[in-house]
Scaffold this active site. Structure first.
Site, PDB file in Angstrom:
ATOM      1  N   CYS A  74      -2.988  -1.320   9.470  1.00  0.00           N
ATOM      2  CA  CYS A  74      -2.960  -2.770   9.244  1.00  0.00           C
ATOM      3  C   CYS A  74      -1.694  -3.355   9.848  1.00  0.00           C
ATOM      4  O   CYS A  74      -0.606  -2.860   9.569  1.00  0.00           O
ATOM      5  CB  CYS A  74      -2.911  -3.077   7.747  1.00  0.00           C
ATOM      6  SG  CYS A  74      -4.470  -2.966   6.949  1.00  0.00           S
ATOM      7  N   CYS A  80       1.926  -6.599   2.751  1.00  0.00           N
ATOM      8  CA  CYS A  80       0.841  -6.551   1.767  1.00  0.00           C
ATOM      9  C   CYS A  80       1.127  -5.465   0.745  1.00  0.00           C
ATOM     10  O   CYS A  80       1.463  -4.351   1.095  1.00  0.00           O
ATOM     11  CB  CYS A  80      -0.475  -6.261   2.478  1.00  0.00           C
ATOM     12  SG  CYS A  80      -1.859  -6.018   1.366  1.00  0.00           S
ATOM     13  N   CYS A 416      -6.492   8.986 -14.054  1.00  0.00           N
ATOM     14  CA  CYS A 416      -6.001   8.289 -12.863  1.00  0.00           C
ATOM     15  C   CYS A 416      -4.497   8.068 -12.957  1.00  0.00           C
ATOM     16  O   CYS A 416      -3.936   7.288 -12.208  1.00  0.00           O
ATOM     17  CB  CYS A 416      -6.749   6.975 -12.652  1.00  0.00           C
ATOM     18  SG  CYS A 416      -6.697   5.896 -14.075  1.00  0.00           S
TER      19      CYS A 416
END
Ligand code: SAH
Length: 461
Positions: A74, A80, A416
């Site tokens: 990107c 970002c 997670c």
């Protein structure tokens, strides 16, 4: 050495933080979090916020680039905050995640090195670590020239940087976003402005069933209806292959939570479908569904293998979401009980059981830490295997105590977050369970997160 603002320090980066900053130490052992540096870099860092025991800095100059530094796919990767590891080679990302789990189990879990060397397996990676996400949520704003843009918030500001082609999401997202933005621009539909609370369009949510090709678009707006919404829906259905479902979601609150409570179907089906491992799942706009279907199938298969089912077992699936793991297990067990806190999600779970013709599952709406103790107190309930898949904060004490009292012969923990996993496994290891297997999965390439499936078995103490 005295540490002061704007000071330059030479730092060798050896680790990375949750938000993707490089972590290293100055020659005097002072810890710095350095923006735009990756593991293996030696940088000149400009200290921007000194604290007593550690400080924050940004990279002024890369003195010696890490051999693992790569050019991010990107162009906006460093601004970002969506993923944090794009500038690190994929192989090194995997080492970083493996190390994160090892260290958590060693330091927080208190497991000895010998145990970890026996139980911890190498992380299962992705063959193609981009374009894996089936869900994309884009905030909408106005750029300096007054144009409508979708993209992401530039760190700490409310300015939106345009980026309609996130490298983790599906390639088709770009066309959908451009179509919506163009429609709104020509119909004078404005972007929501967080500061004033005015304007209409807040977020664009796109979900896809990768196996079925079905696409759901949900616009989050600051109001009940959007001018021309039916026309926009028609256009999307005409131009977007796989378009199945178009929703408007209302969110008029000043909040960081993207979706509001009410979603209204404008055109198409209520849910899109996806398949994992031969099961069909209906997904509505707000239900939790794993974002990486390729890896999720592997995670569920591992959970099933660790459960060691023969067809005679009673199984509990805590934090069951829309019943994905429950259905996988039910095929090989006598009975599965799912527990999930969100009512609408349990509706999806029940519908999914019907959709797949599975009738040996039941679902309860409630908190795992309350439902399980109640089942235990009633006396009639038992568990041969308990599977848990909690959110990042982990299971917590009440739930784990009830699990240990129910004394299943096996516990499968899907996690997670390595830190809360390690904390919970420590509790179980002190309450009659032995750490057998730890299998990490890279469900989130380019991001710092990592998924782990663990098997613990009862020692009978
Ligand atoms: N196993 C599922 C969902 C995992 S996500 C899957 O793989 O798709 C975790 C789920 O736990 C979410 O659906 C969330 O709503 C639910 N949850 C969060 N806190 C809970 C609690 N205290 N008790 C039961 N469920 C909870």
């Amino acid at each position: 050495m005295d540490i002061y603002k704007n000071q330059l320090a030479q730092v060798h980066i050896t680790d990375m933080s949750e938000d993707g900053a490089g972590i290293g130490h100055t020659r005097d052992g002072y810890t710095l979090f350095v923006k735009d540096a990756v593991i293996g870099d030696v940088v000149n860092a400009r200290i921007v916020r000194p604290r007593k025991y550690y400080g924050f800095a940004r990279t002024e100059e890369i003195l010696l680039p890490s051999p693992d530094r790569v050019r991010p796919r990107c162009p906006v990767a460093s601004q970002c905050g969506g993923c944090q590891l794009q500038a690190l080679s994929y192989g090194r990302q995997l080492d970083f995640k493996q190390g994160k789990i090892y260290n958590a189990l060693l330091r927080i879990g208190g497991f000895p090195e010998e145990t970890l060397n026996r139980a911890l397996h190498p992380i299962i990676s992705m063959e193609r670590p981009y374009r894996y996400r089936n869900k994309a949520l884009y905030p909408v704003g106005t750029d300096r020239a007054g144009n409508l843009v979708a993209g992401f918030y530039a760190g700490r500001t409310h300015q939106i940087i345009s980026n309609t082609d996130c490298a983790l999401g599906a390639e088709g997202n770009r066309k959908i976003l451009e179509l919506i933005l163009h429609f709104c621009q020509t119909n004078r539909i404005s972007a929501y402005d967080e500061r004033t609370g005015r304007g209409t369009l807040r977020h664009i949510l796109i979900r896809q069933g990768f196996a079925t090709g079905q696409v759901m678009v949900c616009l989050v707006i600051n109001g009940e209806r959007m001018l021309g919404e039916a026309r926009l829906a028609k256009r999307l259905f005409m131009k977007i292959p796989g378009m199945t479902s178009f929703y408007i979601n209302t969110n008029t609150e000043a909040t960081n939570v993207a979706l509001g409570k009410n979603s209204r179907l404008v055109q198409g089906e209520e849910t899109i479908e996806d398949t994992i491992g031969g099961f069909r799942f209906g997904i509505s706009p707000r239900s939790f569904y794993q974002v990486n279907p390729v890896q999720t199938e592997r995670v569920y298969a591992q959970a099933l293998a660790y459960a060691g089912l023969t067809g005679r077992e009673t199984v509990w699936d805590l934090y069951c979401g829309i019943g994905t793991i429950s259905l996988f297990l039910a095929k090989h067990a006598r009975q599965v009980h799912g527990v999930e806190i969100v009512g609408e999600t349990v509706d999806d779970a029940r519908r999914n059981a019907l959709l797949n013709g599975v009738d040996n599952v039941s679902f309860t709406v409630g908190r795992a830490e309350e439902v399980l103790p109640a089942a235990l107190a009633s006396g009639g309930e038992k568990a041969d295997v308990i599977v848990v898949d909690p959110p990042r904060k982990g299971c917590g004490g009440d739930c784990l105590t009830a699990i240990a009292q129910m004394a299943p012969s096996r516990i499968v923990y899907v996690s997670c977050d390595p830190a809360t996993l390690a904390r919970d496994l420590n509790f179980l290891s002190q309450n009659g369970y032995r750490l057998e297997q730890v299998q990490p999965f890279d469900n989130f390439p380019q991001a710092v997160h990592v998924e782990t499936v663990v098997l613990m078995s009862r020692t009978g103490r």
